[in-house]
Design a protein around this motif. Structure first.
Motif, PDB file in Angstrom:
ATOM      1  N   ARG A 243     -45.164  86.023  -8.765  1.00  0.00           N
ATOM      2  CA  ARG A 243     -45.684  85.167  -7.698  1.00  0.00           C
ATOM      3  C   ARG A 243     -46.519  84.016  -8.246  1.00  0.00           C
ATOM      4  O   ARG A 243     -46.437  82.887  -7.769  1.00  0.00           O
ATOM      5  CB  ARG A 243     -46.524  86.002  -6.716  1.00  0.00           C
ATOM      6  CG  ARG A 243     -45.706  86.907  -5.820  1.00  0.00           C
ATOM      7  CD  ARG A 243     -46.530  87.428  -4.667  1.00  0.00           C
ATOM      8  NE  ARG A 243     -47.626  88.271  -5.117  1.00  0.00           N
ATOM      9  CZ  ARG A 243     -47.537  89.599  -5.244  1.00  0.00           C
ATOM     10  NH1 ARG A 243     -46.390  90.222  -4.976  1.00  0.00           N
ATOM     11  NH2 ARG A 243     -48.573  90.297  -5.630  1.00  0.00           N
ATOM     12  N   ARG A 244     -47.305  84.305  -9.271  1.00  0.00           N
ATOM     13  CA  ARG A 244     -48.124  83.260  -9.896  1.00  0.00           C
ATOM     14  C   ARG A 244     -47.252  82.190 -10.541  1.00  0.00           C
ATOM     15  O   ARG A 244     -47.534  80.996 -10.448  1.00  0.00           O
ATOM     16  CB  ARG A 244     -49.060  83.884 -10.937  1.00  0.00           C
ATOM     17  CG  ARG A 244     -50.056  82.917 -11.546  1.00  0.00           C
ATOM     18  CD  ARG A 244     -51.004  83.637 -12.484  1.00  0.00           C
ATOM     19  NE  ARG A 244     -51.755  84.677 -11.776  1.00  0.00           N
ATOM     20  CZ  ARG A 244     -52.552  85.542 -12.396  1.00  0.00           C
ATOM     21  NH1 ARG A 244     -52.673  85.506 -13.724  1.00  0.00           N
ATOM     22  NH2 ARG A 244     -53.225  86.440 -11.701  1.00  0.00           N
ATOM     23  N   LYS A 245     -46.161  82.617 -11.201  1.00  0.00           N
ATOM     24  CA  LYS A 245     -45.256  81.670 -11.847  1.00  0.00           C
ATOM     25  C   LYS A 245     -44.587  80.772 -10.800  1.00  0.00           C
ATOM     26  O   LYS A 245     -44.423  79.561 -11.007  1.00  0.00           O
ATOM     27  CB  LYS A 245     -44.199  82.414 -12.656  1.00  0.00           C
ATOM     28  CG  LYS A 245     -43.313  81.507 -13.506  1.00  0.00           C
ATOM     29  CD  LYS A 245     -42.381  82.322 -14.374  1.00  0.00           C
ATOM     30  CE  LYS A 245     -41.582  81.422 -15.306  1.00  0.00           C
ATOM     31  NZ  LYS A 245     -40.825  80.375 -14.609  1.00  0.00           N
ATOM     32  N   LYS A 246     -44.208  81.359  -9.647  1.00  0.00           N
ATOM     33  CA  LYS A 246     -43.596  80.565  -8.575  1.00  0.00           C
ATOM     34  C   LYS A 246     -44.558  79.514  -8.047  1.00  0.00           C
ATOM     35  O   LYS A 246     -44.177  78.379  -7.762  1.00  0.00           O
ATOM     36  CB  LYS A 246     -43.149  81.478  -7.429  1.00  0.00           C
ATOM     37  CG  LYS A 246     -41.847  82.220  -7.705  1.00  0.00           C
ATOM     38  CD  LYS A 246     -41.439  83.047  -6.492  1.00  0.00           C
ATOM     39  CE  LYS A 246     -40.130  83.782  -6.759  1.00  0.00           C
ATOM     40  NZ  LYS A 246     -39.712  84.618  -5.601  1.00  0.00           N
ATOM     41  N   ARG A 247     -45.844  79.899  -7.912  1.00  0.00           N
ATOM     42  CA  ARG A 247     -46.853  78.951  -7.420  1.00  0.00           C
ATOM     43  C   ARG A 247     -47.030  77.800  -8.405  1.00  0.00           C
ATOM     44  O   ARG A 247     -47.136  76.631  -8.032  1.00  0.00           O
ATOM     45  CB  ARG A 247     -48.180  79.657  -7.183  1.00  0.00           C
ATOM     46  CG  ARG A 247     -48.235  80.486  -5.906  1.00  0.00           C
ATOM     47  CD  ARG A 247     -49.646  80.800  -5.519  1.00  0.00           C
ATOM     48  NE  ARG A 247     -50.364  81.565  -6.537  1.00  0.00           N
ATOM     49  CZ  ARG A 247     -50.402  82.876  -6.579  1.00  0.00           C
ATOM     50  NH1 ARG A 247     -49.764  83.592  -5.645  1.00  0.00           N
ATOM     51  NH2 ARG A 247     -51.058  83.505  -7.525  1.00  0.00           N
ATOM     52  N   VAL A 248     -47.068  78.144  -9.709  1.00  0.00           N
ATOM     53  CA  VAL A 248     -47.235  77.122 -10.749  1.00  0.00           C
ATOM     54  C   VAL A 248     -46.041  76.168 -10.738  1.00  0.00           C
ATOM     55  O   VAL A 248     -46.191  74.946 -10.798  1.00  0.00           O
ATOM     56  CB  VAL A 248     -47.421  77.770 -12.132  1.00  0.00           C
ATOM     57  CG1 VAL A 248     -47.370  76.714 -13.227  1.00  0.00           C
ATOM     58  CG2 VAL A 248     -48.739  78.528 -12.196  1.00  0.00           C
ATOM     59  N   ASP A 249     -44.815  76.743 -10.661  1.00  0.00           N
ATOM     60  CA  ASP A 249     -43.611  75.917 -10.637  1.00  0.00           C
ATOM     61  C   ASP A 249     -43.572  75.043  -9.376  1.00  0.00           C
ATOM     62  O   ASP A 249     -43.143  73.883  -9.426  1.00  0.00           O
ATOM     63  CB  ASP A 249     -42.348  76.800 -10.688  1.00  0.00           C
ATOM     64  CG  ASP A 249     -42.206  77.486 -12.036  1.00  0.00           C
ATOM     65  OD1 ASP A 249     -42.852  77.040 -12.994  1.00  0.00           O
ATOM     66  OD2 ASP A 249     -41.462  78.499 -12.121  1.00  0.00           O
ATOM     67  N   GLY A 250     -44.034  75.597  -8.257  1.00  0.00           N
ATOM     68  CA  GLY A 250     -44.057  74.835  -7.011  1.00  0.00           C
ATOM     69  C   GLY A 250     -45.025  73.664  -7.080  1.00  0.00           C
ATOM     70  O   GLY A 250     -44.751  72.583  -6.563  1.00  0.00           O
ATOM     71  N   ASN A 251     -46.164  73.878  -7.729  1.00  0.00           N
ATOM     72  CA  ASN A 251     -47.146  72.805  -7.864  1.00  0.00           C
ATOM     73  C   ASN A 251     -46.637  71.678  -8.773  1.00  0.00           C
ATOM     74  O   ASN A 251     -46.952  70.506  -8.585  1.00  0.00           O
ATOM     75  CB  ASN A 251     -48.456  73.348  -8.436  1.00  0.00           C
ATOM     76  CG  ASN A 251     -49.171  74.256  -7.444  1.00  0.00           C
ATOM     77  OD1 ASN A 251     -48.978  74.100  -6.243  1.00  0.00           O
ATOM     78  ND2 ASN A 251     -49.977  75.179  -7.941  1.00  0.00           N
ATOM     79  N   LYS A 252     -45.810  72.060  -9.783  1.00  0.00           N
ATOM     80  CA  LYS A 252     -45.265  71.044 -10.685  1.00  0.00           C
ATOM     81  C   LYS A 252     -44.305  70.110  -9.952  1.00  0.00           C
ATOM     82  O   LYS A 252     -44.210  68.934 -10.227  1.00  0.00           O
ATOM     83  CB  LYS A 252     -44.547  71.734 -11.855  1.00  0.00           C
ATOM     84  CG  LYS A 252     -45.489  72.358 -12.863  1.00  0.00           C
ATOM     85  CD  LYS A 252     -44.706  73.015 -13.989  1.00  0.00           C
ATOM     86  CE  LYS A 252     -45.642  73.665 -15.004  1.00  0.00           C
ATOM     87  NZ  LYS A 252     -44.877  74.338 -16.083  1.00  0.00           N
TER      88      LYS A 252
END
Length: 253
Positions: A243-252
């Motif tokens: 979930r954290r990786k998805k949030r980071v990718d979404g912010n990028k």
């Protein structure tokens, strides 16, 4: 003075006693996890300014209760003596305490799961929130009830592993000190990760059912319980990373 030291600390020169001490400390710390999860979930329902004090009171009460039980070690040993028989099964005071504690844990965990998953209308939130909100006294009282159950289990485990009363005292004090240090980080972690709350409540349900089974004479090896808890925690940890990786990718993007 020398006689007192020789009587209570003569084990210092015995390598076998040191192995028993290390093993018992590890066992007491592991057994304390159950108590700590319950304390963390319960105190997180209090107002922020009361949470730390409630945790300290709960863990302090656990230490006092275990030291008192150690001081009455002969009574604790007798607590495993059957007091009556029902449907062919013998029940001791320890069994009754474990069953009562298990039922309380199952009821409490089920109630908290219901409050977590049951959708509440916006207009009803404030009214229901008042009934769900715990008072400091109620939280400490519930912690004391579970402290008694876990303390009896903890002391009987200690009695089964060594005859040295000093080793039991050292192991109990060390384990409760670890609980005191870990209480704040664990409670904060549970508070910041809502999915962990549901996982922890599931653990409490499983622990409650295990206590009931143990009290009824069906012993479930603790290794199986903690292996299942560890595996579930590992899976949830991987989910949190995903979930954290998805949030980071979404912010990028």
């Amino acid at each position: 003075m020398g006689g007192f030291f020789a009587e209570y600390f003569g084990f210092i020169n015995d390598p076998t006693a040191w192995v028993a001490l290390i093993t018992l400390i590890a066992m007491e710390v592991v057994l304390g996890i159950d108590n700590l999860i319950f304390i963390s979930i319960l105190t997180n329902k209090l107002p922020k300014e009361n949470q730390k004090m409630a945790r300290r009171l709960g863990i302090g009460a656990a230490l006092i209760m275990r030291l008192i039980l150690l001081a009455t070690i002969s009574f604790i040993v007798q607590a495993t003596t059957p007091v009556f028989t029902l449907f062919g099964n013998s029940f001791s005071w320890r069994d009754l305490i474990l069953i009562a504690g298990g039922l309380f844990l199952v009821w409490k965990a089920t109630k908290e799961i219901h409050h977590t998953v049951d959708p509440i209308d916006k207009e009803d939130k404030s009214a229901i929130g008042q009934t769900v909100q715990l008072t400091m006294g109620a939280a400490v009282f519930q912690i004391l009830l579970l402290d008694l159950v876990f303390s009896v289990d903890s002391i009987i485990t200690a009695v089964g592993m060594t005859d040295e009363i000093a080793i039991m005292y050292i192991a109990v004090i060390f384990a409760v000190t670890v609980m005191l240090i870990a209480a704040e980080p664990l409670a904060n972690f549970i508070d910041k990760n809502p999915t962990i709350v549901m996982l922890a409540l599931g653990f409490l349900l499983m622990i409650g059912m295990t206590l009931i089974a143990d009290g009824m004479g069906y012993h479930v090896p603790k290794g199986y319980i903690y292996s299942a808890m560890g595996f579930s925690a590992l899976v949830e940890g991987l989910n949190m990373l995903a979930r954290r990786k998805k949030r980071v990718d979404g912010n990028k993007h």
